[in-house]
Motif scaffolding. Structure first.
Motif, PDB file in Angstrom:
ATOM      1  N   VAL A 122       0.853  -1.190   0.000  1.00 37.64           N
ATOM      2  CA  VAL A 122       0.000   0.000   0.000  1.00 37.64           C
ATOM      3  C   VAL A 122       0.889   1.240   0.000  1.00 37.64           C
ATOM      4  O   VAL A 122       1.886   1.296   0.732  1.00 37.64           O
ATOM      5  CB  VAL A 122      -0.927   0.027   1.231  1.00 37.64           C
ATOM      6  N   LYS A 123       0.544   2.209  -0.818  1.00 37.47           N
ATOM      7  CA  LYS A 123       1.182   3.527  -0.770  1.00 37.47           C
ATOM      8  C   LYS A 123       0.115   4.563  -0.461  1.00 37.47           C
ATOM      9  O   LYS A 123      -0.913   4.632  -1.136  1.00 37.47           O
ATOM     10  CB  LYS A 123       1.877   3.832  -2.091  1.00 37.47           C
ATOM     11  N   VAL A 128       4.032   7.195   0.842  1.00 36.46           N
ATOM     12  CA  VAL A 128       4.725   6.389   1.845  1.00 36.46           C
ATOM     13  C   VAL A 128       4.229   4.953   1.765  1.00 36.46           C
ATOM     14  O   VAL A 128       3.021   4.698   1.716  1.00 36.46           O
ATOM     15  CB  VAL A 128       4.500   6.956   3.256  1.00 36.46           C
ATOM     16  N   ARG A 129       5.173   3.993   1.770  1.00 34.80           N
ATOM     17  CA  ARG A 129       4.834   2.587   1.647  1.00 34.80           C
ATOM     18  C   ARG A 129       4.410   2.001   2.997  1.00 34.80           C
ATOM     19  O   ARG A 129       4.999   2.292   4.036  1.00 34.80           O
ATOM     20  CB  ARG A 129       6.031   1.795   1.117  1.00 34.80           C
ATOM     21  N   HIS A 130       3.395   1.140   2.939  1.00 30.98           N
ATOM     22  CA  HIS A 130       2.969   0.337   4.090  1.00 30.98           C
ATOM     23  C   HIS A 130       2.836  -1.112   3.606  1.00 30.98           C
ATOM     24  O   HIS A 130       2.359  -1.355   2.497  1.00 30.98           O
ATOM     25  CB  HIS A 130       1.623   0.823   4.644  1.00 30.98           C
ATOM     26  N   THR A 131       3.249  -2.055   4.442  1.00 26.92           N
ATOM     27  CA  THR A 131       3.139  -3.463   4.058  1.00 26.92           C
ATOM     28  C   THR A 131       2.462  -4.270   5.155  1.00 26.92           C
ATOM     29  O   THR A 131       2.669  -4.025   6.349  1.00 26.92           O
ATOM     30  CB  THR A 131       4.518  -4.074   3.757  1.00 26.92           C
ATOM     31  N   ALA A 159       9.336  -0.484   6.033  1.00 25.46           N
ATOM     32  CA  ALA A 159       8.199  -1.081   5.305  1.00 25.46           C
ATOM     33  C   ALA A 159       8.643  -2.056   4.221  1.00 25.46           C
ATOM     34  O   ALA A 159       7.787  -2.705   3.600  1.00 25.46           O
ATOM     35  CB  ALA A 159       7.331   0.024   4.708  1.00 25.46           C
ATOM     36  N   HIS A 160       9.941  -2.173   3.987  1.00 29.39           N
ATOM     37  CA  HIS A 160      10.432  -3.235   3.101  1.00 29.39           C
ATOM     38  C   HIS A 160      10.465  -4.537   3.910  1.00 29.39           C
ATOM     39  O   HIS A 160      11.498  -4.978   4.408  1.00 29.39           O
ATOM     40  CB  HIS A 160      11.820  -2.881   2.564  1.00 29.39           C
ATOM     41  N   PHE A 161       9.299  -5.118   4.020  1.00 32.43           N
ATOM     42  CA  PHE A 161       9.044  -6.266   4.893  1.00 32.43           C
ATOM     43  C   PHE A 161       8.040  -7.131   4.154  1.00 32.43           C
ATOM     44  O   PHE A 161       6.849  -6.797   4.092  1.00 32.43           O
ATOM     45  CB  PHE A 161       8.468  -5.753   6.219  1.00 32.43           C
TER      46      PHE A 161
END
Length: 479
Positions: A122-123, A128-131, A159-161
């Protein structure tokens, strides 16, 4: 039950397939016995599983372009790992937790329910990225219902997860996730669960420190093989070292032991899985025979992706052949699965070949979809095999170096190479499929995987040596 938004996304994807089917299939570089996207871009294999008598291979898919974007999960099924049937997309970006992409993940059998785990990307409005680690289920293996988020981002990671891989050990579920720490080090993070819904964060089990081994680790896969625990992972940010780490990003493994009580993974050094140009995001499964089978993406992120000739025909990338993994000592061997022999026809063989400072073609040894096998190899100097004048393999018996060289499709035919050290060469097993090549050395001790694009009419295979080499030669047409 799928939401109306997800049903609409899947409908649009199916319409895209129909719209461009004739263009895609007209490409002379279309592969014959590998999995490819019906249209658009394919990357990571996902959710590999043998479930209720069928093999399932899901994959990252962008149906609307040959660039990365809001990914779907494409879906193929097979009874033999050779003949595949395309199914409707399993997942499409549609909900608040995955609206910018259903990213990579895995599949398990939960008491007869095929259960998928994937990363929702999700951005937000500020970019901003959310995972989120998400779950979906199916009782028939074809229609999937999203169950939402099961793991939110834990403290200590960016959020790189992503890329959850799930398995069961002694009546408890475990998950590894590829991650980046807030210190910008690549990590593999472990979770456990009693019910696949509520997960306990155990912590990092492997990774670099202070930027020593990459800034992000993707696509982890941890499994038990021959008494040891193998961790496959794709580190990003490794710098080239001699013949090693020559691609933009790497794929390899560690051999060790996981202590399920403490969450500690004691392991050896990192070893690359493939020495070629295009190999990334491998994932494994166990089949009905107990074999550990691996399939990877025949590509690498950010490596000349926008320059593939197939883009003109509205598609790009493919998956590798299925390979059985064998652990010998602390070395993973990769062997093409036996079922590939079902594709063979038109056998040609030349026993006791002897080449002495010469170039030679053999009657019947040519083609676009070819399996070559050289056995009992012995010699001096350099043995070279040139395929369609665009890609060649060579082995230097004195320097003990294996080399794959091709004409670059991204840099106007410029020669480029990948190499590895190999103490001897006894067998050489090559699979050519129109615009791909996979080379297995010494029963899978080393492997080279690559794409190449040659003249449509060229089917020549030329053998050459500058000294003397002997071998037995076998050739089959495939498909």
């Amino acid at each position: 039950m799928k939401s109306s938004n997800e049903r609409r996304q899947i409908q649009l994807a199916e319409e895209e397939i129909k719209k461009y089917a004739s263009i895609v299939e007209s490409d002379p570089n279309r592969l014959r016995y590998h999995l490819m996207p019906p249209v658009g871009l394919m990357n990571d294999p996902n959710g590999l599983i043998y479930w209720k008598g069928q093999y399932h291979v899901f994959y990252q898919w962008m149906p609307f372009a040959t660039t990365h974007g809001a990914k779907f999960w494409g879906h193929y099924t097979s009874h033999d790992l050779i003949h595949w049937e395309r199914q409707a997309p399993a997942l499409a970006p549609s909900e608040w937790f995955d609206r910018n992409g259903c990213y990579s993940g895995s599949a398990v059998d939960n008491d007869g329910v095929l259960t998928l785990f994937y990363t929702g990307n999700v951005k937000d409005d500020q970019g901003v990225r959310h995972t989120y680690q998400c779950m979906a289920i199916s009782t028939d293996g074809l229609h999937f219902e999203k169950k939402g988020v099961v793991i939110y981002l834990p403290d200590g990671y960016t959020a790189h997860f992503r890329d959850p891989k799930v398995w069961k050990y002694k009546n408890k579920w475990y998950m590894v996730v590829g991650a980046q720490s807030v210190q910008l080090d690549g990590k593999v993070v472990l979770f456990c669960s009693e019910d696949l819904i509520h997960w306990e964060h155990i912590g990092s089990i492997a990774g670099g420190e202070n930027g020593t081994f990459g800034y992000m680790w993707e696509c982890p896969d941890l499994f038990h093989l021959s008494g040891k625990d193998v961790l496959i992972v794709c580190p990003q940010g490794l710098q080239p070292e001699g013949m090693h780490y020559q691609n933009v990003y790497q794929a390899g493994y560690f051999i060790g032991q996981l202590n399920y009580e403490t969450g500690q993974y004691i392991h050896g050094t990192f070893t690359e899985l493939d020495r070629g140009f295009e190999f990334y995001a491998p994932q494994t499964m166990v089949d009905e025979h107990g074999r550990r089978i691996m399939i990877a993406w025949m590509g690498v992120p950010d490596q000349d992706e926008n320059k593939h000739p197939t883009i003109y025909y509205r598609w790009v990338h493919a998956l590798t052949l299925p390979r059985e993994l064998i652990l010998i000592g602390d070395k993973l061997y990769q062997r093409p699965i036996e079922q590939l022999q079902l594709l063979r026809s038109e056998k040609v063989q030349y026993p006791n070949v002897s080449l002495q400072k010469e170039k030679r073609k053999f009657d019947g040894v040519k083609g676009k979809t070819v399996e070559l096998l050289l056995k009992h190899i012995d010699g001096k100097g350099v043995l070279s095999i040139n395929i369609q004048h665009h890609v060649s393999f060579s082995y230097d018996f004195e320097q003990k170096i294996a080399t794959l060289e091709r004409e670059s499709f991204a840099r106007n035919g410029e020669k480029e190479r990948r190499q590895c050290a190999l103490s001897s060469l006894q067998t050489l097993h090559i699979f050519i499929d129109t615009s791909s090549i996979e080379i297995f050395l010494n029963e899978g001790e080393e492997v080279f995987t690559a794409r190449f694009f040659s003249n449509e009419e060229n089917e020549d295979i030329l053998f050459q040596t500058n000294e003397q080499v002997t071998f037995h030669l076998y050739k089959w047409k495939l498909c």
